[in-house]
Design a protein around this motif. Structure first.
Motif, PDB file in Angstrom:
ATOM      1  N   SER A 493       0.806  -1.083   0.064  1.00 34.12           N
ATOM      2  CA  SER A 493       0.020  -0.009  -0.192  1.00 34.12           C
ATOM      3  C   SER A 493       0.786   1.132   0.055  1.00 34.12           C
ATOM      4  CB  SER A 493      -0.960  -0.106   1.338  1.00 34.12           C
ATOM      5  OG  SER A 493      -0.116   0.006   2.401  1.00 34.12           O
ATOM      6  N   GLN A 552      -5.224 -13.140 -11.792  1.00 35.29           N
ATOM      7  CA  GLN A 552      -5.546 -13.112 -10.570  1.00 35.29           C
ATOM      8  C   GLN A 552      -4.749 -12.344  -9.685  1.00 35.29           C
ATOM      9  OE1 GLN A 552      -8.652 -14.640  -9.403  1.00 35.29           O
ATOM     10  NE2 GLN A 552      -8.063 -13.355  -7.532  1.00 35.29           N
ATOM     11  N   HIS A 555      -5.292  -8.619 -10.250  1.00 35.37           N
ATOM     12  CA  HIS A 555      -6.467  -8.023  -9.381  1.00 35.37           C
ATOM     13  C   HIS A 555      -6.304  -8.043  -8.063  1.00 35.37           C
ATOM     14  CE1 HIS A 555     -10.914  -7.881  -8.520  1.00 35.37           C
ATOM     15  NE2 HIS A 555     -10.577  -8.790  -7.575  1.00 35.37           N
ATOM     16  N   ASP A 556      -5.840  -8.928  -7.687  1.00 36.18           N
ATOM     17  CA  ASP A 556      -5.549  -8.801  -6.004  1.00 36.18           C
ATOM     18  C   ASP A 556      -4.718  -7.825  -5.713  1.00 36.18           C
ATOM     19  OD1 ASP A 556      -6.819 -11.011  -5.651  1.00 36.18           O
ATOM     20  OD2 ASP A 556      -5.303 -12.441  -5.548  1.00 36.18           O
ATOM     21  N   HIS A 558      -4.511  -4.835  -7.102  1.00 36.09           N
ATOM     22  CA  HIS A 558      -4.982  -3.827  -7.371  1.00 36.09           C
ATOM     23  C   HIS A 558      -6.151  -3.488  -6.250  1.00 36.09           C
ATOM     24  CE1 HIS A 558      -4.573  -3.576 -11.848  1.00 36.09           C
ATOM     25  NE2 HIS A 558      -3.839  -2.336 -11.396  1.00 36.09           N
ATOM     26  N   GLN A 559      -6.587  -4.326  -5.562  1.00 36.59           N
ATOM     27  CA  GLN A 559      -7.646  -4.392  -4.497  1.00 36.59           C
ATOM     28  C   GLN A 559      -6.590  -3.814  -3.232  1.00 36.59           C
ATOM     29  OE1 GLN A 559     -10.960  -4.647  -5.278  1.00 36.59           O
ATOM     30  NE2 GLN A 559      -9.782  -4.996  -7.278  1.00 36.59           N
ATOM     31  N   VAL A 560      -5.429  -4.502  -2.962  1.00 35.24           N
ATOM     32  CA  VAL A 560      -4.632  -3.977  -1.807  1.00 35.24           C
ATOM     33  C   VAL A 560      -4.220  -2.442  -1.986  1.00 35.24           C
ATOM     34  CG1 VAL A 560      -2.658  -4.443  -0.536  1.00 35.24           C
ATOM     35  CG2 VAL A 560      -4.045  -6.368  -1.429  1.00 35.24           C
ATOM     36  N   PRO A 562      -5.165   0.186  -4.372  1.00 36.57           N
ATOM     37  CA  PRO A 562      -6.078   0.805  -5.767  1.00 36.57           C
ATOM     38  C   PRO A 562      -5.223   2.013  -6.533  1.00 36.57           C
ATOM     39  CG  PRO A 562      -7.415   0.538  -3.852  1.00 36.57           C
ATOM     40  CD  PRO A 562      -5.885   0.455  -3.370  1.00 36.57           C
TER      41      PRO A 562
END
Length: 592
Positions: A493, A552, A555-556, A558-560, A562
């Motif tokens: 992050s 996958q 995607h993960d 990008h979620q952690v 953004p």
């Protein structure tokens, strides 16, 4: 090799290819149990059958001969000859006096001889450049003169073994005969792992490097060899050579995710730089090639140059005490091959950085740009514009360009703590991006430095000088490698860009290893490990076996984080466009 002003062996025009994303690499050291270099000689039969089937041949009792290694010494080759398999040995030598134009015809004759031999029942074709006089004078395994070398003939040239085996291999495929016989190469022009890989990759089942073995015997019998052999016998020294070649072959196979040598044989997992289409079509059909240059006559000329160095009397010159230093691997000033990375260039670079003067930089620029031999294909390129130059007022300011500067990924451990942090500080000051490399990052670096005194010292970073309030030691790009050391939500992050390292240009298809002595308490705390324990990043990501798996992970990430872009680090090679298209469909923001 193609831009060199010196002759090169044919192997040097080929480079290994490797797998990326799909068909992931194997760890040849820690997964060696799933790897095999066994070779089966003889008629292979129907390779599409679920179990071995052989052509009906009563005289050979429908059998194959298994050997434990594709690297044979002379006695083993003699044993193969007497094993009962129908064997034909074909010479790859031709007359030096006939000139370079003879090579293509001699190659055609060799293919015809091999085809006839297989049609007449041969199950094993041996392509040999061993001089016939040497074969007749001494028994196999001892065919050396008093100095330990095979006696070559000055009036005979040899077809490059890679050219010979590739031509015979493809000709037998065209004739529908390839699975009816195995090919063994007995050659003096084979000594490195790459040479063996090329010969096997283009169809050879086994190789007997008789001249390399003769060198080992000569070295062991010398005083220097006896002192360095540490009590090992000649046989043990030869076995050490074979073991090192086998380990090298496993490493090469592992980069493509291939575990057994039978699958690597004839797979042609190479790309070629510098051979003309006429050569590729005959001997290396299907191999991706760029910058076609060397024709059959060119290949023959390079072979003749090597031959004349061994026999200078052919040019009426005096024989030297030693052969010329080729310099393919080691740089030596004013001798052998020119190396762009050389001591003079390194000294000029250090001087330019330390003195920070235009004159010093100009000397460094001269070293790498002017008055040196061509060393890479890019040296042959020139800008050819079809339009007028853009007005200087429309060109972006020089200070703005620095925002696109990025550094290579070097982990804390490979670099010292001070060097790693200074690189990040410098890139953040100019608006560029430093790369953390794998291995995590100290959370202290995620915060802006605000405790700097008037002397440029900070209690938070007491080992650094010249700091300013507002500086940041955080790496803008944070890497996610196969070991996942130090990869935490906090780490992810605090990044502007997240880089998934699939491959590395310096060692594609390989993993990484940080030796235990380098893993001190500080590095172990960053990597969530134990001090003194070596840390291994395997060649593949064990959760990425397809583009869908990569999608996958993207995607993960990008979620952690953004706000961060996600990049995927690949290595440019033949076919990279297809891989890059898949990575783009996996929703990567940047492809490197």
């Amino acid at each position: 090799a193609v831009v060199s002003d010196r002759p090169h062996v044919l192997y040097n025009y080929f480079t290994q290819r490797f797998a990326q994303v799909t068909n992931p690499a194997i760890d040849p050291y820690r997964e060696s149990l799933v790897m095999s270099v066994e070779v089966y000689l003889g008629r292979q039969g129907n390779v599409m059958a679920e179990r071995p089937t052989f052509f009906q041949n009563v005289s050979t009792n429908n059998r194959l001969l298994r050997v434990d290694s594709p690297v044979l010494h002379e006695q083993e080759l003699a044993a193969v000859k007497s094993s009962g398999l129908l064997t034909v040995e074909l010479s790859t030598r031709y007359a030096h006096a006939e000139g370079p134009g003879t090579l293509e015809k001699r190659l055609s004759d060799l293919c015809y001889e091999a085809s006839n031999a297989v049609r007449n029942g041969a199950e094993l074709i041996i392509l040999s450049d061993m001089p016939p006089t040497a074969q007749a004078q001494m028994p196999f395994g001892q065919r050396t003169d008093g100095e330990g070398f095979v006696g070559f003939e000055k009036d005979q040239l040899a077809i490059p073994p890679l050219l010979a085996v590739g031509s015979v291999h493809h000709y037998l495929i065209q004739q529908g005969l390839r699975t009816q016989a195995s090919i063994i190469v007995s050659t003096g022009q084979c000594w490195s792992t790459h040479h063996f890989a090329c010969l096997i990759g283009y169809g050879a089942s086994a190789v007997c490097p008789y001249l390399a073995l003769a060198h080992i015997r000569k070295w062991r019998s010398s005083k220097q060899g006896e002192a360095k052999a540490d009590g090992q016998t000649v046989e043990q020294c030869q076995e050490n050579f074979r073991s090192s070649i086998v380990m090298g072959l496993k490493k090469i196979m592992s980069k493509m995710g291939i575990s057994v040598l039978e699958s690597y044989r004839g797979a042609q997992i190479f790309q070629c730089i510098g051979l003309a289409d006429e050569v590729i079509e005959v001997a290396f059909k299907g191999t991706p090639t760029t910058m076609g240059a060397l024709t059959f006559a060119g290949v023959a000329n390079e072979s003749m140059l090597f031959h004349r160095r061994a026999f200078p009397e052919l040019e009426d010159t005096e024989a030297a005490e030693k052969l010329d230093f080729a310099g393919w691997y080691k740089y030596m000033k004013n001798k052998g091959e020119f190396h762009l990375n050389n001591p003079d260039m390194a000294r000029a670079l250090h001087k330019a950085v330390r003195q920070n003067s235009p004159m010093s930089y100009e000397e460094y620029r001269r070293q790498i740009m002017d008055g040196r031999p061509v060393t890479a294909i890019r040296d042959l390129l020139e800008f050819a514009s079809d339009r007028q130059p853009i007005p200087l007022a429309e060109v972006e300011d020089a200070l703005e360009i620095s925002s696109r500067f990025v550094t290579g990924g070097m982990s804390l451990g490979a670099l010292s703590r001070e060097a790693h942090e200074i690189i990040a500080l410098g890139m953040n000051r100019v608006g560029g991006k430093s790369n953390s490399g794998e291995g995590g990052e100290d959370p202290l670096r995620f915060k802006t430095i605000e405790d700097v005194d008037e002397d440029g010292h900070s209690p938070s970073f007491p080992h650094l000088n010249g700091l300013r309030n507002g500086d940041s030691a955080a790496s803008a790009t944070k890497q996610i490698a196969s070991g996942r050391f130090g990869v935490t939500p906090e780490y992810l992050s605090n990044a502007q860009q997240l880089e998934i390292k699939i491959a590395q240009g310096a060692k594609p298809g390989e993993g990484g290893q940080l030796p235990g002595p380098k893993v001190d308490e500080y590095i172990a705390s960053l990597r969530n490990s134990v001090p003194g324990v070596e840390l291994i990043s395997p060649p593949p990501h064990h959760d990425i076996y397809s583009i869908e798996d990569l999608a996958q992970l993207i995607h993960d990430l990008h979620q952690v984080s953004p706000e961060a872009k996600v990049s995927v680090k690949l290595v440019a090679s033949a076919g990279i466009g297809t891989i890059a298209a898949g990575v783009a469909k996996a929703n990567a923001d940047v492809i490197q």
